[in-house]
Design an enzyme around this catalytic site. Structure first.
Site, PDB file in Angstrom:
ATOM      1  N   GLU A   2       0.848  -1.189   0.000  1.00 36.15           N
ATOM      2  CA  GLU A   2       0.000   0.000   0.000  1.00 36.15           C
ATOM      3  C   GLU A   2       0.884   1.239   0.000  1.00 36.15           C
ATOM      4  O   GLU A   2       1.862   1.315   0.748  1.00 36.15           O
ATOM      5  CB  GLU A   2      -0.873  -0.038   1.256  1.00 36.15           C
ATOM      6  N   HIS A   4       2.461   4.606   0.884  1.00 35.53           N
ATOM      7  CA  HIS A   4       2.605   5.299   2.167  1.00 35.53           C
ATOM      8  C   HIS A   4       3.253   6.667   1.977  1.00 35.53           C
ATOM      9  O   HIS A   4       4.081   7.090   2.775  1.00 35.53           O
ATOM     10  CB  HIS A   4       3.418   4.454   3.150  1.00 35.53           C
ATOM     11  N   ASP A  13       3.416  -2.036   6.167  1.00 35.63           N
ATOM     12  CA  ASP A  13       2.413  -2.876   6.824  1.00 35.63           C
ATOM     13  C   ASP A  13       2.872  -4.320   6.965  1.00 35.63           C
ATOM     14  O   ASP A  13       2.248  -5.097   7.706  1.00 35.63           O
ATOM     15  CB  ASP A  13       1.091  -2.828   6.041  1.00 35.63           C
ATOM     16  N   HIS A  88      -2.182  -3.783   9.170  1.00 37.67           N
ATOM     17  CA  HIS A  88      -2.941  -3.078   8.129  1.00 37.67           C
ATOM     18  C   HIS A  88      -4.370  -2.890   8.634  1.00 37.67           C
ATOM     19  O   HIS A  88      -5.102  -3.866   8.833  1.00 37.67           O
ATOM     20  CB  HIS A  88      -2.911  -3.887   6.837  1.00 37.67           C
ATOM     21  N   GLU A  90      -7.279  -2.123   7.604  1.00 34.60           N
ATOM     22  CA  GLU A  90      -8.464  -2.677   6.950  1.00 34.60           C
ATOM     23  C   GLU A  90      -8.568  -4.199   7.051  1.00 34.60           C
ATOM     24  O   GLU A  90      -9.603  -4.779   6.697  1.00 34.60           O
ATOM     25  CB  GLU A  90      -8.482  -2.266   5.466  1.00 34.60           C
ATOM     26  N   HIS A 145      -2.009   7.137   8.710  1.00 33.46           N
ATOM     27  CA  HIS A 145      -1.467   6.441   7.545  1.00 33.46           C
ATOM     28  C   HIS A 145      -0.362   7.265   6.881  1.00 33.46           C
ATOM     29  O   HIS A 145      -0.591   8.399   6.462  1.00 33.46           O
ATOM     30  CB  HIS A 145      -2.567   6.167   6.519  1.00 33.46           C
ATOM     31  N   GLU A 150       4.154   5.329  11.484  1.00 37.45           N
ATOM     32  CA  GLU A 150       4.765   4.381  10.564  1.00 37.45           C
ATOM     33  C   GLU A 150       6.137   4.861  10.082  1.00 37.45           C
ATOM     34  O   GLU A 150       7.068   4.062   9.938  1.00 37.45           O
ATOM     35  CB  GLU A 150       3.834   4.135   9.376  1.00 37.45           C
TER      36      GLU A 150
END
Length: 234
Positions: A2, A4, A13, A88, A90, A145, A150
């Site tokens: 994904e 970032h 992730d 992650h 989701e 996010h 992160e």
């Protein structure tokens, strides 16, 4: 896999929970299985959205069935306690479905003592740590996010995959209290980040890493102790 933001790779992730899992496993004498490299579809209000270039996702039911199959295989091999460490946002509802299906199908085959605990590593960041990492404002995990959390962890764990000269300066994203499908791309900040990572540091990353490893290790030790005590009465 994904996006970032422009300053970071597409695999935090996977990298972050894998490294956390390895450290936790050393503390509790456990084994670490290979991570799932793909996750459930990125959502606009938590990951920028699945329309973002580079983000490569699984359908939710695909993730559920894949995790179910892997857990069932571990159960077939004789494993009876598994911790699923999520990285992650989701993934959670679909991972939970996979776990429940695996337990159900193992019970059908006579395995009735298979137990799974699932957690997201950021839930083990303490309020005291949040104050240190976000001294000015903490907008919430839902807009972290590609942000300080992160990015700091990646600066600590894999600094070669971070380029802070490209870290965007921006305010935390704001969204209406509903979600539209298909998404409106303009809702997502152009950077793909939902908050600015500009204040991220490797020192903050180490603090975050240590507190999550300690919290998860303690939890799993306590949960294991509880299970062993509980089983004495069966």
């Amino acid at each position: 896999m994904e996006q970032h933001g422009p300053h970071m790779s597409m695999n935090p992730d996977v990298i972050i929970p894998t490294r956390i899992s390895a450290a936790v496993a050393q503390n509790i004498s456990a084994l670490v299985a290979p991570a799932f490299a793909y996750g459930a579809k990125s959502q606009q209000k938590s990951g920028g959205g699945n329309h973002m270039c580079g983000t490569t996702s699984l359908d939710g039911h695909t993730l559920s069935l894949a995790l179910k199959d892997v857990l069932k295989e571990f159960g077939r091999h004789g494993v009876r306690r598994i911790a699923v460490i999520n990285g992650h946002y989701e993934n959670m509802p679909f991972a939970t479905e996979g776990i429940e299906l695996a337990i159900q199908e193992l019970q059908w085959s006579g395995v009735d003592n298979f137990q799974v605990i699932i957690l997201s590593y950021w839930d083990f960041v303490t309020q005291d740590t949040i104050k240190k990492v976000f001294p000015e404002e903490f907008a919430g995990w839902d807009v972290e996010h590609g942000g300080v959390l992160e990015t700091s962890l990646m600066l600590h764990l894999k600094p070669e995959l971070v380029d802070m000269s490209k870290a965007p300066l921006q305010k935390p994203a704001t969204f209406p209290p509903y979600t539209l499908f298909p998404p409106i791309p303009e809702w997502t900040p152009a950077s793909g980040c939902l908050s600015s990572p500009a204040n991220a540091t490797a020192e903050k990353g180490k603090l975050l890493f240590d507190v999550t490893v300690t919290g998860i290790s303690t939890t799993l030790k306590q949960e294991t102790s509880w299970q062993q005590t509980w089983k004495k009465f069966l």
